[in-house]
Scaffold this active site. Structure first.
Site, PDB file in Angstrom:
ATOM      1  N   CYS A  57     -35.070 -16.482  19.970  1.00  0.00           N
ATOM      2  CA  CYS A  57     -35.508 -17.414  18.964  1.00  0.00           C
ATOM      3  C   CYS A  57     -34.429 -18.715  18.979  1.00  0.00           C
ATOM      4  CB  CYS A  57     -35.612 -16.660  17.589  1.00  0.00           C
ATOM      5  SG  CYS A  57     -35.823 -17.810  16.324  1.00  0.00           S
ATOM      6  N   ASP A  84       0.840  -1.099  -0.002  1.00  0.00           N
ATOM      7  CA  ASP A  84       0.111  -0.009  -0.130  1.00  0.00           C
ATOM      8  C   ASP A  84       0.878   1.334  -0.122  1.00  0.00           C
ATOM      9  OD1 ASP A  84      -2.139  -1.366  -0.052  1.00  0.00           O
ATOM     10  OD2 ASP A  84      -2.614  -1.139   2.149  1.00  0.00           O
ATOM     11  N   CYS A 124     -36.655 -12.291  11.808  1.00  0.00           N
ATOM     12  CA  CYS A 124     -37.417 -12.542  12.967  1.00  0.00           C
ATOM     13  C   CYS A 124     -36.514 -11.685  14.108  1.00  0.00           C
ATOM     14  CB  CYS A 124     -37.102 -14.004  13.306  1.00  0.00           C
ATOM     15  SG  CYS A 124     -37.263 -14.444  15.124  1.00  0.00           S
ATOM     16  N   CYS A 132     -42.135 -15.478  13.138  1.00  0.00           N
ATOM     17  CA  CYS A 132     -41.144 -16.408  12.669  1.00  0.00           C
ATOM     18  C   CYS A 132     -41.696 -17.738  12.883  1.00  0.00           C
ATOM     19  CB  CYS A 132     -40.231 -16.006  13.818  1.00  0.00           C
ATOM     20  SG  CYS A 132     -38.804 -17.468  13.833  1.00  0.00           S
ATOM     21  N   LYS A 181     -16.195 -33.244 -21.431  1.00  0.00           N
ATOM     22  CA  LYS A 181     -16.978 -32.672 -20.436  1.00  0.00           C
ATOM     23  C   LYS A 181     -17.253 -33.451 -19.269  1.00  0.00           C
ATOM     24  CE  LYS A 181     -19.689 -29.177 -22.282  1.00  0.00           C
ATOM     25  NZ  LYS A 181     -19.895 -27.945 -21.739  1.00  0.00           N
ATOM     26  N   LYS A 227     -11.150 -27.302 -18.458  1.00  0.00           N
ATOM     27  CA  LYS A 227     -11.937 -26.393 -19.075  1.00  0.00           C
ATOM     28  C   LYS A 227     -12.622 -25.493 -18.052  1.00  0.00           C
ATOM     29  CE  LYS A 227     -15.125 -26.188 -22.720  1.00  0.00           C
ATOM     30  NZ  LYS A 227     -16.258 -25.441 -22.132  1.00  0.00           N
ATOM     31  N   CYS A 246     -39.985 -19.331  16.549  1.00  0.00           N
ATOM     32  CA  CYS A 246     -40.531 -18.768  17.896  1.00  0.00           C
ATOM     33  C   CYS A 246     -41.800 -17.777  17.767  1.00  0.00           C
ATOM     34  CB  CYS A 246     -39.024 -17.929  18.126  1.00  0.00           C
ATOM     35  SG  CYS A 246     -38.907 -16.403  17.746  1.00  0.00           S
ATOM     36  N   ARG A 274     -15.001 -13.153 -27.037  1.00  0.00           N
ATOM     37  CA  ARG A 274     -14.768 -13.891 -28.423  1.00  0.00           C
ATOM     38  C   ARG A 274     -15.792 -13.789 -29.051  1.00  0.00           C
ATOM     39  NH1 ARG A 274     -17.062 -18.747 -29.681  1.00  0.00           N
ATOM     40  NH2 ARG A 274     -16.277 -19.883 -31.128  1.00  0.00           N
TER      41      ARG A 274
HETATM   42  O1  D41 Z   1     -10.373 -23.346 -20.395  1.00  0.00           O
HETATM   43  C1  D41 Z   1     -10.957 -23.197 -21.232  1.00  0.00           C
HETATM   44  N1  D41 Z   1     -12.322 -22.731 -21.280  1.00  0.00           N
HETATM   45  C2  D41 Z   1     -10.474 -23.247 -22.784  1.00  0.00           C
HETATM   46  C3  D41 Z   1     -11.330 -22.973 -23.792  1.00  0.00           C
HETATM   47  C4  D41 Z   1      -9.332 -23.787 -22.803  1.00  0.00           C
HETATM   48  N2  D41 Z   1      -8.314 -24.376 -21.806  1.00  0.00           N
HETATM   49  N3  D41 Z   1      -8.663 -24.104 -23.989  1.00  0.00           N
HETATM   50  C5  D41 Z   1      -9.214 -23.631 -25.278  1.00  0.00           C
HETATM   51  N4  D41 Z   1      -8.789 -23.842 -26.376  1.00  0.00           N
HETATM   52  C6  D41 Z   1      -9.345 -23.521 -27.574  1.00  0.00           C
HETATM   53  C7  D41 Z   1      -8.881 -23.680 -28.863  1.00  0.00           C
HETATM   54  C8  D41 Z   1      -8.147 -25.137 -28.899  1.00  0.00           C
HETATM   55  C9  D41 Z   1      -9.711 -23.705 -29.875  1.00  0.00           C
HETATM   56  C10 D41 Z   1      -7.490 -22.822 -29.038  1.00  0.00           C
HETATM   57  C11 D41 Z   1     -10.864 -23.041 -25.012  1.00  0.00           C
HETATM   58  C12 D41 Z   1     -11.222 -22.571 -26.237  1.00  0.00           C
HETATM   59  N5  D41 Z   1     -10.793 -22.897 -27.313  1.00  0.00           N
HETATM   60  C13 D41 Z   1     -12.608 -22.028 -26.276  1.00  0.00           C
HETATM   61  N6  D41 Z   1     -12.918 -21.252 -25.420  1.00  0.00           N
HETATM   62  C14 D41 Z   1     -14.289 -20.670 -25.850  1.00  0.00           C
HETATM   63  C15 D41 Z   1     -14.324 -21.058 -27.210  1.00  0.00           C
HETATM   64  C16 D41 Z   1     -13.234 -21.869 -27.407  1.00  0.00           C
END
Ligand code: D41
Length: 670
Positions: free
Chosen positions: A434, A40, A429, A413, A319, A120, A416, A141
């Protein structure tokens, strides 16, 4: 004069470098080298110098994160290289197919392919453009080709460097890509604050990040706890990368936060195994991830693989199961919290969400309940983010039959029977005795992040209150084994464990104790601020409104709430009892205050040309408790001599006063 200006400019530049560095240590590495107070101090010094020499302010100065005026709309920004989208899969067989496709395409069915795996991040993809190492544009994006120019908002994010961090000369042009997100814990705090003000709350951290980054006023964005992970580059003039791994390490080295969960594998089976490993860790992370991204490591192979309909053939998102499910609202009930707030809660048809069975979800408050129009019998979308309490995201209105029942908040309440008052959106309350509030206060007192009384679970606390064995948290410490053995399903061993845990919890930290008291608006963070600023409970108890609001981050509402807490008779009783029970805590070390006074009683005289303005030098000396004089006498302790020091230096030598140079002075005050 010109020379002095040049010296000031250099000094300011050094200061900025230092602040950028400590900013990086603190926000990106989470390993600060200096105390907050020291940081700071540096920051304030820079601010003061810049307000004195506004012509020396540069856009990449750490003071310039927020400053831009609100916009009426965002401009568009065309990405020089399109930001591709990711194909995503959920099944393991699709991941094996991906690996097979890659090999086939490259004609190396038998050979090795190295993959990089990244978590991801469930945030929003962004691009940052750096020209000669300085952030010039930050954009969303968008559709991959054109995004929105949200530079002034992205600048406010502490983990986005305003300036590339490197000893080597910066690249003329570098485009960094990554994901903006909001940590789950911060999302929780933000949502609570929005709810308390009757404002619209966010359904999940991703929506909160999206809403925050799209604010037209950058001050609002700056107040939101956003963060950024970098995962790739667009154009990088004057730099060739041969692997994705190299890209990630480069980004980390120039000051970006890169996920610590990135890994390299040579076999797809290891990728699949790692997917399971990360999935298992998902709830422990303070940010939401919705899967892993698998990328071919070699850039040369990536280029050979190319893209197909705007997605790379060399990457895939694998995913995790969704954190959202449909279910039915069986009932809506009201829970009474430790501050008396009545929270409507949906009782659900139990539904598993990513490994956890969910049977209740919060509806936050009456305003939120009305906004979402949740009725008993409705089919709803429920989401569970991180370890946050699940919540009802939305209602599937098309599923309504007409038999759904609207819910009305009670005007007394439910526990209580005391009256309730409405404070903004919150129904509270006001019953002083309570039992629901008492139970919650004690649960909070014993909880992990407060006194951490192990083994003292909800069931035990509820019985203790119901049987009137405790009337406040301090009474816990006066329980005997005989008392505990009266409780349901309580054996000798469990009772002893609880007694041991109680004994152990008596020695705690000041911050934990403050947090445990359960003062309204004083969460863990504020408790730790208070612990840093007060010596002990006695001085906190005696603090005035002014004392409290003089602490940065403590506002009028929090200060009032603290004063109110200490005014209450029940607080006095509680604190007396805690003391009698022998609850003790580590008192605040006085080191920081002493550090400030290291120059106490010392007199300084400055002479000759030094790089900082005289007022600055004076301010520093005084800050550390010293004094600056204009002439040298026997009582002078130090003469700080710059170049071309004249008669004062001579006089100092004659009187035997210690002479130091600017560098030595700086080391004294660090
Ligand atoms: O962590 C992420 N959400 C993430 C998104 C990541 N780790 N890598 C990514 N790599 C790509 C490419 C391979 C197409 C360069 C991405 C994304 N794309 C992405 N995020 C949103 C659309 C695409």
């Amino acid at each position: 004069m010109e020379e002095e200006k040049e010296a000031v400019k250099q000094y300011i530049e050094d200061l900025r470098k230092k602040i950028h560095y400590h900013n990086y240590r603190y926000y990106v590495l989470d390993e600060p080298e200096i105390s907050d107070a020291e940081y700071d101090r540096l920051f304030k010094e820079l601010e003061e110098l810049e307000s004195k020499y506004p012509e020396l302010i540069t856009p990449d100065s750490p003071t310039q994160r927020v400053g831009a005026k609100p916009l009426t709309e965002f401009g568009t920004y065309e990405h020089s290289i399109p930001m591709l989208s990711l194909n995503s899969v959920s099944d393991v067989s699709d991941v094996r197919d991906f690996d097979e496709r890659v090999r086939k395409f490259l004609g190396i069915e038998g050979g090795k392919i190295e993959y990089v795996v990244e978590p991801k991040i469930d945030g929003l993809a962004m691009e940052l453009v750096y020209e000669n190492g300085v952030l010039s544009v930050g954009s969303t994006r968008g559709d991959g080709t054109t995004g929105e120019d949200i530079t002034q908002n992205l600048r406010t994010i502490k983990t986005i460097p305003l300036r590339i961090f490197s000893d080597a000369p910066p690249l003329p042009l570098l485009e960094v890509r990554g994901e903006v997100f909001m940590p789950v814990s911060k999302f929780k705090e933000l949502n609570d604050a929005l709810g308390a003000r009757g404002e619209k709350m966010f359904a999940n951290p991703r929506n909160a990040a999206a809403g925050s980054v799209r604010q037209l006023d950058p001050k609002v964005t700056a107040s939101r706890p956003l963060d950024f992970f970098a995962y790739g580059v667009g154009r990088a003039e004057g730099k060739e990368f041969s692997t994705q791994w190299e890209v990630l390490n480069y980004l980390r080295n120039i000051g970006f936060k890169v996920s610590p969960l990135i890994r390299r594998f040579e076999h797809i089976k290891d990728v699949i195994e790692y997917h399971e490993e990360v999935k298992a860790k998902r709830d422990e992370l303070d940010y939401e991830i919705d899967g892993i991204v698998v990328k071919v490591n070699s850039i040369e192979l990536q280029e050979r693989l190319g893209t197909i309909s705007r997605s790379p053939r060399w990457a895939i998102a694998y995913k995790f199961p969704a954190r959202e499910e449909f279910t039915r609202v069986k009932d809506i009930v009201v829970q009474v919290g430790r501050t008396g707030a009545l929270t409507p809660v949906a009782v659900l048809e139990p539904v598993p969400i990513a490994g956890v069975t969910v049977s209740r979800a919060t509806l936050h408050n009456e305003d939120e309940l009305r906004r979402k129009d949740v009725r008993i019998g409705d089919t709803v979308v429920v989401e569970r983010a991180g370890d946050v309490i699940p919540e009802v995201v939305s209602v599937i209105k098309s599923k309504r039959t007409g038999a759904e029942k609207e819910f009305k908040m009670p005007d007394r309440c439910p526990v209580c029977g005391a009256e309730v008052i409405k404070e903004g959106p919150i129904v509270r309350c006001i019953g002083v005795s309570c039992v629901a509030q008492l139970k919650e206060r004690i649960k909070h007192f014993a909880s992990l992040r407060a006194l951490n009384i192990e083994g003292l679970g909800e069931k035990v606390i509820e019985q203790l209150v119901d049987r009137k064995m405790v009337s406040d948290a301090a009474d816990l410490f006066f329980l005997t084994k005989r008392d505990l053995l009266k409780l349901d399903r309580m054996g000798d061993k469990s009772a002893q464990n609880i007694l041991d845990a109680l004994e152990k919890s008596k020695h705690t930290t000041f911050a934990r104790l403050i947090h445990a008291l359960g003062i309204r608006h004083v969460g863990e963070h504020t408790a730790s601020l208070l612990a840093d600023n007060f010596r002990d409970l006695e001085s906190l108890r005696n603090a005035s409104y002014e004392d409290l609001v003089s602490i940065p981050e403590i506002g009028p509402e929090v200060a009032k709430s603290i004063l109110l807490f200490f005014e209450q008779e029940s607080t006095k009783e509680l604190l007396d009892k805690l003391e009698r029970a022998g609850v003790s805590y580590e008192k605040k070390e006085v080191a920081e205050e002493e550090e400030r006074k290291i120059l106490e009683g010392k007199t300084f005289v400055f002479t000759g040309r030094i790089s900082m303005p005289r007022e600055e030098a004076k301010r520093i000396v005084e800050q550390f408790g010293g004094r600056v004089a204009s002439s040298v006498s026997k009582r002078t302790d130090y003469v700080v001599a710059g170049e071309e020091a004249g008669s004062k230096l001579e006089r100092a030598r004659k009187l035997g006063v210690k002479v130091i140079n600017e560098e030595e002075f700086r080391t004294m005050v660090r």
